[in-house]
Each structure stands twice: as structure tokens, then as C-alpha cells.
Design a protein around this motif. Structure first.
Motif, PDB file in Angstrom:
ATOM      1  N   VAL A   9       0.848  -1.155   0.142  1.00 20.12           N
ATOM      2  CA  VAL A   9       0.083  -0.032   0.107  1.00 20.12           C
ATOM      3  C   VAL A   9       0.959   1.215   0.080  1.00 20.12           C
ATOM      4  O   VAL A   9       1.995   1.227   0.527  1.00 20.12           O
ATOM      5  CB  VAL A   9      -1.073  -0.013   1.264  1.00 20.12           C
ATOM      6  CG1 VAL A   9      -1.930  -1.113   1.246  1.00 20.12           C
ATOM      7  CG2 VAL A   9      -0.191  -0.026   2.403  1.00 20.12           C
ATOM      8  N   SER A  10       0.356   2.446  -0.714  1.00 27.41           N
ATOM      9  CA  SER A  10       0.918   3.591  -0.635  1.00 27.41           C
ATOM     10  C   SER A  10       0.816   4.439   0.777  1.00 27.41           C
ATOM     11  O   SER A  10      -0.208   4.254   1.465  1.00 27.41           O
ATOM     12  CB  SER A  10       0.725   4.539  -1.685  1.00 27.41           C
ATOM     13  OG  SER A  10      -0.721   4.994  -1.533  1.00 27.41           O
ATOM     14  N   LEU A  11       1.378   5.372   0.976  1.00 24.53           N
ATOM     15  CA  LEU A  11       1.399   6.026   2.226  1.00 24.53           C
ATOM     16  C   LEU A  11       0.100   6.816   2.087  1.00 24.53           C
ATOM     17  O   LEU A  11      -0.516   7.515   2.923  1.00 24.53           O
ATOM     18  CB  LEU A  11       2.432   7.133   2.547  1.00 24.53           C
ATOM     19  CG  LEU A  11       3.877   6.283   2.899  1.00 24.53           C
ATOM     20  CD1 LEU A  11       4.963   7.217   3.018  1.00 24.53           C
ATOM     21  CD2 LEU A  11       3.633   5.349   4.053  1.00 24.53           C
ATOM     22  N   GLN A  12      -0.187   7.351   0.795  1.00 20.70           N
ATOM     23  CA  GLN A  12      -1.412   8.212   0.553  1.00 20.70           C
ATOM     24  C   GLN A  12      -2.733   7.342   0.524  1.00 20.70           C
ATOM     25  O   GLN A  12      -3.639   8.117   0.706  1.00 20.70           O
ATOM     26  CB  GLN A  12      -1.263   8.650  -0.785  1.00 20.70           C
ATOM     27  CG  GLN A  12      -0.145   9.702  -0.938  1.00 20.70           C
ATOM     28  CD  GLN A  12       1.000   9.049  -1.079  1.00 20.70           C
ATOM     29  OE1 GLN A  12       1.272   8.202  -1.416  1.00 20.70           O
ATOM     30  NE2 GLN A  12       2.245   9.907  -0.470  1.00 20.70           N
ATOM     31  N   SER A  13      -2.652   6.161   0.644  1.00 22.29           N
ATOM     32  CA  SER A  13      -3.852   5.339   0.813  1.00 22.29           C
ATOM     33  C   SER A  13      -4.581   5.417   2.283  1.00 22.29           C
ATOM     34  O   SER A  13      -3.820   5.752   3.257  1.00 22.29           O
ATOM     35  CB  SER A  13      -3.667   3.764   0.512  1.00 22.29           C
ATOM     36  OG  SER A  13      -2.755   3.143   1.744  1.00 22.29           O
ATOM     37  N   PRO A  14      -5.773   5.264   2.253  1.00 19.80           N
ATOM     38  CA  PRO A  14      -6.388   5.072   3.475  1.00 19.80           C
ATOM     39  C   PRO A  14      -5.571   4.539   4.742  1.00 19.80           C
ATOM     40  O   PRO A  14      -5.463   4.864   5.696  1.00 19.80           O
ATOM     41  CB  PRO A  14      -7.749   4.822   3.364  1.00 19.80           C
ATOM     42  CG  PRO A  14      -8.116   5.161   2.078  1.00 19.80           C
ATOM     43  CD  PRO A  14      -6.726   4.861   1.282  1.00 19.80           C
ATOM     44  N   ILE A  15      -5.362   2.973   4.512  1.00 24.52           N
ATOM     45  CA  ILE A  15      -4.870   2.357   5.235  1.00 24.52           C
ATOM     46  C   ILE A  15      -3.255   2.763   5.512  1.00 24.52           C
ATOM     47  O   ILE A  15      -2.755   2.758   6.533  1.00 24.52           O
ATOM     48  CB  ILE A  15      -4.977   0.964   5.185  1.00 24.52           C
ATOM     49  CG1 ILE A  15      -4.532  -0.154   6.238  1.00 24.52           C
ATOM     50  CG2 ILE A  15      -4.025   0.404   3.768  1.00 24.52           C
ATOM     51  CD1 ILE A  15      -5.051  -1.222   6.314  1.00 24.52           C
ATOM     52  N   GLY A  16      -2.750   3.349   4.604  1.00 27.28           N
ATOM     53  CA  GLY A  16      -1.152   3.633   4.626  1.00 27.28           C
ATOM     54  C   GLY A  16      -1.155   4.781   5.456  1.00 27.28           C
ATOM     55  O   GLY A  16      -0.293   5.262   6.385  1.00 27.28           O
TER      56      GLY A  16
END
Length: 140
Positions: free
Chosen positions: A104-111
């Protein structure tokens, strides 16, 4: 990155099509064709920019300086009771050594939820509570 090469090849082919597209007797047909090729070029250029940004993120992971506190950050593998998360670029679910890892990216909700958390910290994602049981950094 293979994805960048594929996009660049598609860009080259689309640009060649745009150049070689000669005006036919049906003017509207010619304009529509050129507009569709131009839209493809624009889409491919956006994809290329995104792929290049992803490549920069991936290349930066090994050079991140170590930290005193073991907190989730770019390049961290975070283990919870519900799964493994690798903070990198948004690829999604990947199977590695018979284990599912969510990349996952840092910009994703879980990130965003994982960023800065430490072992023992909890977070809620999709109305489920998760507890971080381990964090391993890329340089370890």
C-alpha cells in the motif's frame, strides 16, 4: 521498470500514428481520429508520470536512514493479526513466499492509518480494530 518501458513503447506508437495520420476526404473522420490519438497520448503521458513517481519511491526505500524508534514509515513491513502490510507504492495484494502481503502507498487510507504507528499500537480500518504486532524496516 517494465511498466515504464511498456508505456514508453505505447507512447511512441501513438505518436507515430498521429504523425502518419493523413487527412482523408472525410474531414470530420480525420479530426475524430486525431483527437482519439491525442487523448491516448495524454492518458499515456499521465501513466508514465505516475510510473516514474512510483519508481522514485521504490528507489528511495533502501537509502532511508535508520530511526531510533521502530515506527511504520515508507519501506516498513507491518504485521497485524489480520495480515501483512508493506508501505511502498499502491500495488495491492501480492503473494510472497506463500504469504499474502498488502502493498500500500502512504497516501492510501490504510497507509495513512499505519504511518507513524509502533508495535502495540492499534487502529481501526473498515470498522475493524487492528493491533500492530511487529514492524520490520527495509534496511534490516
Amino acid at each position: 521498470m517494465e511498466k515504464i518501458k511498456q508505456i514508453e513503447t505505447s507512447l511512441d506508437l501513438s505518436q507515430d500514428s498521429l504523425i502518419s495520420d493523413t487527412k482523408s476526404s472525410a474531414g470530420d473522420k480525420y479530426e475524430t481520429s486525431r483527437e482519439m490519438i491525442q487523448q491516448d497520448l495524454d492518458r499515456l503521458q499521465r501513466q508514465l508520470k505516475e510510473a516514474q513517481k512510483d519508481q522514485q519511491v521504490l528507489q528511495s526505500i533502501p537509502s532511508l536512514p535508520p530511526t531510533k524508534e521502530n515506527r511504520a514509515r515508507l519501506g516498513s513491513l507491518v504485521k497485524t493479526e489480520t495480515g501483512l502490510y508493506f508501505l511502498s507504492i499502491g500495488i495491492g495484494k501480492v503473494t510472497c513466499l506463500d504469504q499474502i502481503v498488502f502493498v500500500v502507498s502512504l497516501q492510501s487510507p490504510i497507509g495513512q492509518l499505519l504511518l507513524g504507528k509502533g508495535v502495540g499500537d492499534s487502529f481501526t480500518f473498515q470498522q475493524k480494530s487492528h493491533v500492530i504486532s511487529a514492524i520490520q524496516q527495509a534496511e534490516e
